[in-house]
Write a protein that holds these residues in place. Sequence first.
Motif, mmCIF file in Angstrom:
data_model
loop_
_atom_site.group_PDB
_atom_site.id
_atom_site.type_symbol
_atom_site.label_atom_id
_atom_site.label_comp_id
_atom_site.label_asym_id
_atom_site.label_seq_id
_atom_site.Cartn_x
_atom_site.Cartn_y
_atom_site.Cartn_z
ATOM 1 N N ILE A 126 0.863 -1.173 0.000
ATOM 2 C CA ILE A 126 0.000 0.000 0.000
ATOM 3 C C ILE A 126 0.904 1.230 0.000
ATOM 4 C CG2 ILE A 126 -1.742 1.326 1.286
ATOM 5 C CD1 ILE A 126 -2.818 -1.380 0.398
ATOM 6 N N LEU A 131 -3.158 0.499 -3.908
ATOM 7 C CA LEU A 131 -2.588 -0.843 -3.813
ATOM 8 C C LEU A 131 -1.702 -1.049 -5.028
ATOM 9 C CD1 LEU A 131 -2.478 -3.775 -2.652
ATOM 10 C CD2 LEU A 131 -4.502 -4.263 -4.066
ATOM 11 N N CYS A 168 -10.009 -4.499 -0.867
ATOM 12 C CA CYS A 168 -8.805 -3.814 -0.396
ATOM 13 C C CYS A 168 -8.865 -2.337 -0.789
ATOM 14 C CB CYS A 168 -7.549 -4.475 -0.967
ATOM 15 S SG CYS A 168 -6.005 -3.737 -0.382
ATOM 16 N N ILE A 172 -8.922 1.210 1.691
ATOM 17 C CA ILE A 172 -7.936 2.302 1.662
ATOM 18 C C ILE A 172 -8.520 3.581 1.061
ATOM 19 C CG2 ILE A 172 -5.902 0.812 1.764
ATOM 20 C CD1 ILE A 172 -5.600 1.052 -1.242
#
Length: 196
Positions: A126, A131, A168, A172
């Motif tokens: 990250i 990502l 994911c 984030i």
Amino acid sequence: MTTPDTLVVGLVSISDRASTGIYEDKGIPALQEWLGKALTTPWQAETRLIADDRPGIEATLIELVDHCGCHLVLTTGGTGPAPRDLTPEATLAVADKEMPGFGEEMRRISLNFVPTAILSRQVAVIRKQALIVNLPGQPKSIRETLEGVRAADGSVSHVGIFAAIPYCIDLIGGPYAETDPQVIQAFRPKSALRPR
């Protein structure tokens, strides 16, 4: 022009020979084709074809995340044991957090096909709101690691890493991306699902 709901994906092919025109790059076209089939929500690509040069790889990853606003960066090439294979080192150098499960799973998937998968050093990290994932260099291996392993009847016998990527990105702070389950079924906990 992107909207806040558009997933911005950096696609980076890392190859000395392809970047100098000695042979045609196949990594970026393979990624664009696969993402075009897999993603059902808006997305756009930022593409870069660069040499196996650690400072150049680091600068490209920083540019794509910090200046182009990519939510996901997929690299292809430069993950083996050869002296010029420096993609994992460059990726780790720009990271805020390492995501070791991606590399472990990619090697496990590829071992279904070739014993030399154990030589691959892919990592995922990250950086800020993005990502970054190192993928293999070959188009066939790219598809297998993203999509998974299919049995003779077409059913999925080993899920690919892209199943975990949309969630994911949610975690984030990126846009909510959906996939075509015929290609790859994105997995989210029930609490994170949105109505279609």
